[in-house]
Structure formats: C-alpha cells, structure tokens
Design a protein around this motif. Structure first.
Motif, mmCIF file in Angstrom:
data_model
loop_
_atom_site.group_PDB
_atom_site.id
_atom_site.type_symbol
_atom_site.label_atom_id
_atom_site.label_comp_id
_atom_site.label_asym_id
_atom_site.label_seq_id
_atom_site.Cartn_x
_atom_site.Cartn_y
_atom_site.Cartn_z
ATOM 1 N N ALA A 1 0.835 -1.215 0.000
ATOM 2 C CA ALA A 1 0.000 0.000 0.000
ATOM 3 C C ALA A 1 0.867 1.261 0.000
ATOM 4 C CB ALA A 1 -0.940 0.000 1.208
ATOM 5 N N ARG B 1 -2.128 3.930 -10.104
ATOM 6 C CA ARG B 1 -2.527 2.620 -10.631
ATOM 7 C C ARG B 1 -1.818 2.305 -11.958
ATOM 8 N NH1 ARG B 1 -8.854 3.847 -10.315
ATOM 9 N NH2 ARG B 1 -7.967 5.758 -11.216
ATOM 10 N N ASP C 1 -1.209 8.484 -1.065
ATOM 11 C CA ASP C 1 -1.053 8.732 0.364
ATOM 12 C C ASP C 1 0.176 8.006 0.917
ATOM 13 O OD1 ASP C 1 -2.097 9.869 2.796
ATOM 14 O OD2 ASP C 1 -2.552 7.809 3.396
ATOM 15 N N THR D 1 1.854 1.911 -3.625
ATOM 16 C CA THR D 1 0.842 1.914 -4.691
ATOM 17 C C THR D 1 -0.294 2.893 -4.446
ATOM 18 O OG1 THR D 1 -0.248 0.044 -3.597
ATOM 19 C CG2 THR D 1 1.287 -0.471 -5.392
ATOM 20 N N THR D 2 -0.145 3.757 -3.452
ATOM 21 C CA THR D 2 -1.160 4.804 -3.215
ATOM 22 C C THR D 2 -0.439 6.142 -3.079
ATOM 23 O OG1 THR D 2 -1.085 4.612 -0.795
ATOM 24 C CG2 THR D 2 -2.657 3.187 -1.956
ATOM 25 N N ASP E 1 -1.983 9.453 -10.404
ATOM 26 C CA ASP E 1 -2.735 8.200 -10.360
ATOM 27 C C ASP E 1 -1.716 7.063 -10.259
ATOM 28 O OD1 ASP E 1 -4.215 5.938 -10.810
ATOM 29 O OD2 ASP E 1 -5.088 6.618 -12.707
#
Lengths: 151, 151
Positions: free
Chosen positions: A18, A39, A24, A21-22, A37
């Motif tokens: 996480a 993703r 935040d 890949t985010t 983005d």
C-alpha cells in the motif's frame, strides 16, 4: 548501470505494498508533494521543495506494472536527463517475519556522481519507507535526511 | 557490478582522511573490532560481532593506495565469496564547505541480493562516518543501524 538496495520491514506485505501503490503511501516516505494516479497505466508526479517552499525539481513516472503483494514497476518520463527512461522496481517477498523490499533503479547511462548521490539517497528513502510502515512516521521531503551539499 | 555512494561531510578533508586511514578512525564508524595496519602495504581486519559478543564474520583488506587528502583504496582478500577480489575506494574532494566522499565497492560478480544488502548497508555506514567526523559519534557495529533480517 543499476542502483540496487535491500531492506526488511517488520510489517505485513500488504502494508508495504500500500505504501508503494497509493498517493497517500508514497507521500509519507518519499516526498510530501506526490500527486497523480498510482494505478497501472497511470502517471505519478513527485515534486521536491526547499525548506522555504520553492519547487526545486521532481520526477514524472509512468506506472508500468503492479502485481499485488509482489511487485511495482515505474518508468521515468520527466526529470533530470540521467533519469529519463530509467526504470524503478520494488520486489516484495517474506522472510523471517520481515517483508523484504528489493529495490532497483535500472538503466543509468553512467555511474557518475549523480548516480552515486541518488544511490545513497535511495537508501535513506527506503529506510524512511521502513520507518513509516513500522512506526507511522517516515521522513519524506522536505524533511528528508540531508546527505551532502546536494541535499 | 559496482556499488557507488556520495556523501558530504562538514569537516576538513584531513579529518575525513584520518577516519579512513587509521585503525582508531575506522573503528569509530564501521566496526569496533578493527585491527591491523592501515598504511599502504598493510592489511586491515574488520570483524563483526552479534550483540552477545559472538563473531559473525568479517573482511580482510589489503591497503593498495593512500593519497593524502585525496584517495584510499583497499582490496578484499578474506571474507564472503562475493567480496573476494573486489576493491573499495574512497575519493575525497572539497565543495561548498563540505568534504565530499565518493565511495565505490567495485567488481561484484553479480547484482544479487547480497550486493543489494551491502549497497544499503554501505550507505548507513557512510552516514555513520559522516556523523562520527561531524559530531564525534558514529554507529559502528555492533551498534550499527539494522536494516533487515540480515542485520
């Protein structure tokens, strides 16, 4: 020419994934000024500011690949000349209660001073990733650990 | 395959050079258990111990070259297979009030996991060198910063 590193994080692989890949997650260990983005097929913009808030540069990355809990891969499309076209990957595995992060920043044109600087700097940011995931507190820019006259 | 790093130290080059060319200096930032003759033609033994004092490995180096205030170069003659025959060099210059250390650990047979671990670990030891020279307090083994299940 490749920069490679290996760190171990005492946390579940999902938590480390996480953080990679985010927006935040990324803004908690590399640079606060992370947008875009995260993703696959998306693009992420990492900007860096001096202590007084001035924009001092940054990197744009295409997200090439995400294999949940296993791998993240980006390609640099904006930034300093030496970074353009290089690829950055994070491979995750589990060993001895650690999530192991194998990091690569691959395809440098030469192993000069800037690559040496970035190699040391990546080590400090990967330890910032470790600290953020383990304790909730990383050291993203502009609060990153300074290592020389080049910051 | 080469590991390279770059750090800047806010101290005179002579102080950094001393930390790289004396047993006392080396034992203050890499490993407390450093013995031998750090002069050109000499050999240095760097040993590492666990927290409970057990010997967990080490490296023997021949001192190939010392150019005062400029360069130190070693060759590994004892240690893990991947390290044998590799060379380690420190180049010193002055920029913006910093002594810049350009570090290389060259001649790795492959850029595998152990090289990645050592790359990250060298970054932490070079920051230990920086802290020792700037503040008098480094983090030599066995008090070194642990980065994974491999220490």
């Amino acid at each position: 020419m490749n920069i490679i590193h290996r760190v171990g994080i005492q946390a579940p692989v999902s938590k480390v994934y996480a953080a990679l890949t985010t927006i935040d997650g990324l803004s908690g260990w590399w640079t606060r000024d992370t947008t875009g983005d995260a993703r696959p097929g998306g693009a992420i913009e990492f900007r860096f500011r001096s202590a007084d808030g001035k924009d001092i540069g940054g990197f744009g990355m295409d997200v090439l690949e995400q294999a949940p809990g296993q791998r993240v891969r980006w390609r640099v499309k904006e930034g300093p000349a030496e970074w353009l076209g290089t690829e950055i990957d994070f491979e995750l595995t589990q060993e001895d209660g650690f999530t192991i992060v194998r990091f690569g920043h691959r395809g440098w044109p030469a192993d000069g001073d800037f690559m040496a600087h970035c190699s040391t700097k990546w080590a400090t940011f990967l330890l910032s990733l470790r600290d953020m995931v383990e304790s909730g507190q990383g050291r993203p820019a502009p609060n990153d650990l300074k290592i020389s006259n080049w910051h």
